[in-house]
Write an enzyme that holds these catalytic residues in place. Structure first.
Site, mmCIF file in Angstrom:
data_model
loop_
_atom_site.group_PDB
_atom_site.id
_atom_site.type_symbol
_atom_site.label_atom_id
_atom_site.label_comp_id
_atom_site.label_asym_id
_atom_site.label_seq_id
_atom_site.Cartn_x
_atom_site.Cartn_y
_atom_site.Cartn_z
ATOM 1 N N LYS A 113 0.864 -1.197 0.000
ATOM 2 C CA LYS A 113 0.000 0.000 0.000
ATOM 3 C C LYS A 113 0.886 1.227 0.000
ATOM 4 C CE LYS A 113 -4.503 0.321 0.101
ATOM 5 N NZ LYS A 113 -5.399 -0.670 -0.509
HETATM 6 P P1 NAD Z 1 -12.755 7.498 -2.829
HETATM 7 O O1 NAD Z 1 -11.855 8.551 -2.278
HETATM 8 O O2 NAD Z 1 -12.903 7.346 -4.292
HETATM 9 O O3 NAD Z 1 -14.223 7.644 -2.217
HETATM 10 C C1 NAD Z 1 -14.447 7.738 -0.833
HETATM 11 C C2 NAD Z 1 -15.877 8.249 -0.625
HETATM 12 O O4 NAD Z 1 -16.146 8.255 0.773
HETATM 13 C C3 NAD Z 1 -16.079 9.678 -1.095
HETATM 14 O O5 NAD Z 1 -17.406 9.848 -1.520
HETATM 15 C C4 NAD Z 1 -15.794 10.496 0.175
HETATM 16 O O6 NAD Z 1 -16.453 11.776 0.129
HETATM 17 C C5 NAD Z 1 -16.369 9.588 1.243
HETATM 18 N N1 NAD Z 1 -15.649 9.675 2.520
HETATM 19 C C6 NAD Z 1 -14.317 9.666 2.719
HETATM 20 N N2 NAD Z 1 -14.027 9.738 4.032
HETATM 21 C C7 NAD Z 1 -15.219 9.768 4.677
HETATM 22 C C8 NAD Z 1 -15.591 9.844 6.034
HETATM 23 N N3 NAD Z 1 -14.677 9.902 7.011
HETATM 24 N N4 NAD Z 1 -16.900 9.869 6.339
HETATM 25 C C9 NAD Z 1 -17.838 9.790 5.372
HETATM 26 N N5 NAD Z 1 -17.563 9.729 4.056
HETATM 27 C C10 NAD Z 1 -16.250 9.715 3.719
HETATM 28 O O7 NAD Z 1 -12.216 6.128 -2.172
HETATM 29 P P2 NAD Z 1 -12.460 4.653 -2.729
HETATM 30 O O8 NAD Z 1 -11.362 4.302 -3.653
HETATM 31 O O9 NAD Z 1 -13.868 4.511 -3.140
HETATM 32 O O10 NAD Z 1 -12.177 3.807 -1.395
HETATM 33 C C11 NAD Z 1 -13.153 3.709 -0.365
HETATM 34 C C12 NAD Z 1 -12.756 2.569 0.565
HETATM 35 O O11 NAD Z 1 -12.724 1.336 -0.187
HETATM 36 C C13 NAD Z 1 -11.376 2.684 1.198
HETATM 37 O O12 NAD Z 1 -11.404 2.081 2.461
HETATM 38 C C14 NAD Z 1 -10.495 1.874 0.254
HETATM 39 O O13 NAD Z 1 -9.305 1.440 0.887
HETATM 40 C C15 NAD Z 1 -11.430 0.740 -0.093
HETATM 41 N N6 NAD Z 1 -11.165 0.023 -1.342
HETATM 42 C C16 NAD Z 1 -10.971 0.688 -2.507
HETATM 43 C C17 NAD Z 1 -10.768 -0.010 -3.682
HETATM 44 C C18 NAD Z 1 -10.592 0.684 -5.006
HETATM 45 O O14 NAD Z 1 -10.499 -0.009 -6.007
HETATM 46 N N7 NAD Z 1 -10.551 1.982 -5.075
HETATM 47 C C19 NAD Z 1 -10.750 -1.418 -3.671
HETATM 48 C C20 NAD Z 1 -10.978 -2.083 -2.464
HETATM 49 C C21 NAD Z 1 -11.193 -1.344 -1.301
#
Ligand code: NAD
Length: 422
Positions: A113
């Site tokens: 990561k």
């Molecule tokens: P992102 O930044 O694209 O989206 C995050 C969303 O959550 C946004 O809408 C943001 O406004 C909201 N957000 C962020 N912090 C917040 C908080 N404290 N309270 C409420 N809303 C909040 O991120 P993402 O890539 O969608 O990742 C989201 C989660 O999924 C993370 O934990 C990430 O590690 C996990 N994840 C992501 C992927 C990927 O392919 N991007 C794959 C597996 C897991």
């Protein structure tokens, strides 16, 4: 732990490794000892010119946890997170979680990561982000900490395909004229840069496939409706595609939110309308056909399934008792603290764990990486039809979910601990 203080993600995964130890008496101690810390962690500074003010010094991290396939060919894999709340502990914890995920799905990869701490209050332009990505690659490359065979990054919180494209371009630039694979330094790229068409929706799609299996077998819903209701916390790389795909899986979304708040309609949201509105305004504020709710309120809404898809530690001991959903589908990494998990379990809520639920992203990233390798070697690409990959994803997710359900029943373990036996 109370009042919003939780164990760090790293501490949570370390505790998990210690807790799992007795379940594997035939595995030697040194293997478990190795898992308690990352193999290599780099903490380094980026000096970046931004559109306003003086150059910024931004702290960056790359954590490489464990790679059983470290033969010089198969990299550590895990996304790059950018944000004001990035910490080294969080990145190390997420790298540990990736090791478990790629292991559970038998992907020939290690767990890694990366993270970059942004300055609070500063509005970064796309050009600023491109500069940050470029500096990140240059510095990481100097230390030998990035590359398609070393550490291959991807999208995560605060990064998109734009960042994956910038990273790939910069790496190719730095290694121009050298033989071998280069584009696989990042996945989640645009199609033009060698991305895979199925990657964008893969985390959401994979999660909904797992959920479907749980709903058919394990989860007893209070409402006997034909279309179970969901609410989604987070509307980014993971939350938005999940919302988009919900109806394909027979689910009715009632509420969604981003960090600034959300919207709720007890009868169901109009998916196309909401997507178009958010695309245009980049916010839910002002959307007419729904009530305004806070991110806190969303977690306690009456619904069948709650989908945390925003960030870690969204469900804590302070709010777990308010959750009314019968099932929590963890699409974010580490959204449920240990204390919250105890409360939810006591209340009879089924938790579908992150390592199972959100693996779709890395599964399709792995295909993207292999496609890129093939292209770089022979100037040809493996087939990358979206529907073919979706079918592969479906069978992998279904198969592993079925195995987790059997392990859970036979060994009387939580679903989270059952994944460790895959
Ligand atoms: P992102 O930044 O694209 O989206 C995050 C969303 O959550 C946004 O809408 C943001 O406004 C909201 N957000 C962020 N912090 C917040 C908080 N404290 N309270 C409420 N809303 C909040 O991120 P993402 O890539 O969608 O990742 C989201 C989660 O999924 C993370 O934990 C990430 O590690 C996990 N994840 C992501 C992927 C990927 O392919 N991007 C794959 C597996 C897991």
């Amino acid at each position: 732990m109370t009042g919003g203080v939780h164990e760090s993600l790293k501490q949570r995964y370390q505790q998990r490794i210690i807790r799992l130890r007795p379940l594997f008496p035939n595995v030697p101690d040194f293997i478990f000892e190795e898992l308690l810390e990352c193999k290599r962690v780099a903490s380094f500074q980026l000096r970046v010119r931004v559109h306003a003010g003086p150059p910024q010094h931004l702290q960056a991290f790359i954590a490489l946890h464990c790679n059983p396939y470290d033969t010089g060919e198969d990299p550590y894999k895990g996304g790059l997170q950018k944000g004001v709340d990035v910490t080294q502990e969080k990145i190390e914890g997420k790298a540990m979680n990736m090791t478990e995920k790629v292991g559970a799905f038998d992907l020939q990869l290690g767990g890694g990561k990366a993270g970059i701490i942004l300055k609070p209050g500063f509005i970064y332009t796309p050009q600023d982000h491109a500069e940050i990505d470029r500096a990140f690659v240059v510095e990481a490359d100097k230390m030998g900490m990035i590359g398609p065979r070393v550490y291959s990054t991807a999208t995560d919180q605060g990064t998109t395909e734009f960042d994956s494209d910038c990273i790939a371009r910069e790496y190719i630039n730095l290694h121009e004229g050298e033989l071998g694979s280069k584009r696989g330094v990042a996945t989640g790229k645009s199609i033009e840069c060698g991305g895979h068409p199925a990657r964008k929706n893969a985390t959401g799609r994979g999660g909904l496939i797992v959920l479907r299996k749980f709903l058919h077998t394990t989860v007893r819903l209070d409402s006997a409706t034909a279309d179970p209701t969901i609410v989604i916390d987070g509307f980014g790389n993971v939350g938005r595609p999940t919302f988009l795909l919900a109806r394909e899986f027979g689910l009715r979304p009632l509420a969604v939110s981003d960090i600034n708040g959300g919207i709720y309609n007890a009868h169901g949201l109009n998916v196309e309308d909401v997507l178009a509105y958010y695309e245009k305004h980049k916010t839910f504020v002002g959307y007419k056909d729904a009530d305004v709710i806070t991110t806190k309120e969303l977690l306690g809404l009456p619904c069948d399934i709650l989908i945390p898809a925003a960030a870690e530690n969204r469900l804590t001991e302070d709010n777990a008792d308010q959750v009314k959903a019968r099932c929590v589908l963890e699409l974010a990494n580490g959204p449920t603290t240990t204390e919250a998990e105890k409360i939810l379990t006591q209340n009879g809520t089924t938790i579908v764990p992150d390592v199972l639920a959100n693996a779709g992203g890395v599964i399709v990233s792995w295909r993207e990486l292999n496609n890129n390798k093939e292209h770089d070697r022979h100037s040809v690409e493996l087939p990358r039809e979206e529907k073919d990959t979706n079918a592969v994803l479906e069978s992998i997710m279904e198969e592993n979910t079925a195995r987790v359900l059997v392990i859970h029943a036979e060994k009387k373990l939580s679903f989270r601990d059952s994944v460790a036996h895959l």
